[in-house]
Design an enzyme around this catalytic site. Sequence first.
Site, mmCIF file in Angstrom:
data_model
loop_
_atom_site.group_PDB
_atom_site.id
_atom_site.type_symbol
_atom_site.label_atom_id
_atom_site.label_comp_id
_atom_site.label_asym_id
_atom_site.label_seq_id
_atom_site.Cartn_x
_atom_site.Cartn_y
_atom_site.Cartn_z
ATOM 1 N N GLN A 56 -0.025 4.342 7.252
ATOM 2 C CA GLN A 56 -0.945 5.013 6.377
ATOM 3 C C GLN A 56 -0.720 4.316 4.922
ATOM 4 O O GLN A 56 0.412 4.234 4.588
ATOM 5 C CB GLN A 56 -0.379 6.355 6.420
ATOM 6 N N HIS A 74 0.751 -1.134 -0.090
ATOM 7 C CA HIS A 74 0.019 -0.095 0.011
ATOM 8 C C HIS A 74 0.826 1.304 0.074
ATOM 9 O O HIS A 74 0.270 2.363 -0.152
ATOM 10 C CB HIS A 74 -0.960 -0.007 1.268
ATOM 11 N N HIS A 75 1.933 1.226 -0.193
ATOM 12 C CA HIS A 75 3.063 2.265 0.035
ATOM 13 C C HIS A 75 3.494 2.607 -1.571
ATOM 14 O O HIS A 75 4.074 3.578 -1.900
ATOM 15 C CB HIS A 75 4.112 2.497 0.743
ATOM 16 N N CYS A 76 2.987 2.041 -2.462
ATOM 17 C CA CYS A 76 3.345 1.959 -3.914
ATOM 18 C C CYS A 76 2.408 2.637 -4.853
ATOM 19 O O CYS A 76 1.047 2.175 -4.634
ATOM 20 C CB CYS A 76 3.749 0.763 -4.584
ATOM 21 N N ASN A 134 -0.364 5.298 1.581
ATOM 22 C CA ASN A 134 -0.310 6.457 0.876
ATOM 23 C C ASN A 134 -0.265 5.907 -0.554
ATOM 24 O O ASN A 134 -0.659 7.034 -1.442
ATOM 25 C CB ASN A 134 1.040 7.173 1.439
#
Length: 353
Positions: A183, A141-143, A185
């Site tokens: 988070q 979920h950070h990509c 992001n």
Amino acid sequence: PHRTELYEDPPTACWPIVYSPDYNITFVGLEKLHPFDAGKWGKVINFLKEEKLIADDLIVQAREATDEDLLVVHTRRYLNKLKWSFVVATITEIPPVAFLPNFLVQRKVLKPLRTQTGGTIMAGKLAVDRGWAINVGGGFHHCSSDKGGGFCAYADITLAIKFLFERVQGVSKATIIDLDAHQGNGHERDFMDDHRVYIMDAYNRYIYPGDGFAKRAIKRKVELEWGTEDTEYLQKVHTHVEGALNELKPDIIVYNAGTDILDGDPLGGLAISPQGIVKRDEVVFKAARSRRIPILMVTSGGYQKRTARIIADSILNLHNLGLIDKELAASGAENPKVEQMIRDSAKGLTNLS
């Protein structure tokens, strides 16, 4: 849209549980240089086999996402950057990767991540077909489309949702429930101005990535303090998951079920017990199943040695409660066990402890 093998139907005898031995990152002790268990995905499967829930021929074999698949979201420029070992070292936070020839980095680091990404895309379609699906990996979920980070090299959550929007009749709204300690992001940046995607994100407000710009995409922001414990956490998850799904009924839920909320996680900074994690997953699945909304779960962050056992226990718990079932298919609530649970959970969140 382009032809993809990821959307070919697996045998109906299979559970909608997606995995491949290629998920695991194992070579020359490099996995010891990152604070994680890089074989966690295989361990989850082994526990589920020991408990006789599944067998090799009953799970869906993940296939590697091709460049063409990845280009549905990623820019060619970003994919080209991954041909530089030092870029991959930065994204995965494993510095020695910078010194390896790129063909090795592709085979040993990026191929496992591409296979997990293919698994998430496959699980998206399976969830719509069967009512639920679990990719034992994924949750990067950070990509976002043009930037990786935080061990995330491909935007599998964005990809799974875009594939569904483009290829599956009747899927035009998605809700992301991101309960990893960090988070999310990446998907937030990708869906910043996309009104078809509703994002709920509960995370430790003080840790990586602290992406203020991306926060603007979150419709339900649950910012947690250091050391948050079970009672408060489960209360918040329950309230906000119910709230999110009452506000908007999506055609698919993507549930990012990170286990880095576990007490003692070196990166997450929260203090949730193993039982708390199992209960959390149950709360999310109950909310989805009772509304007959297809749910796709990915496992995301969390790499302590005991993590794999907790993920397996959670899947077994979902099965014992009748929330996931091989035969259930999309008929969801004709299952008497589920009907009963829905009545129970309507009476309020029973026995949190």
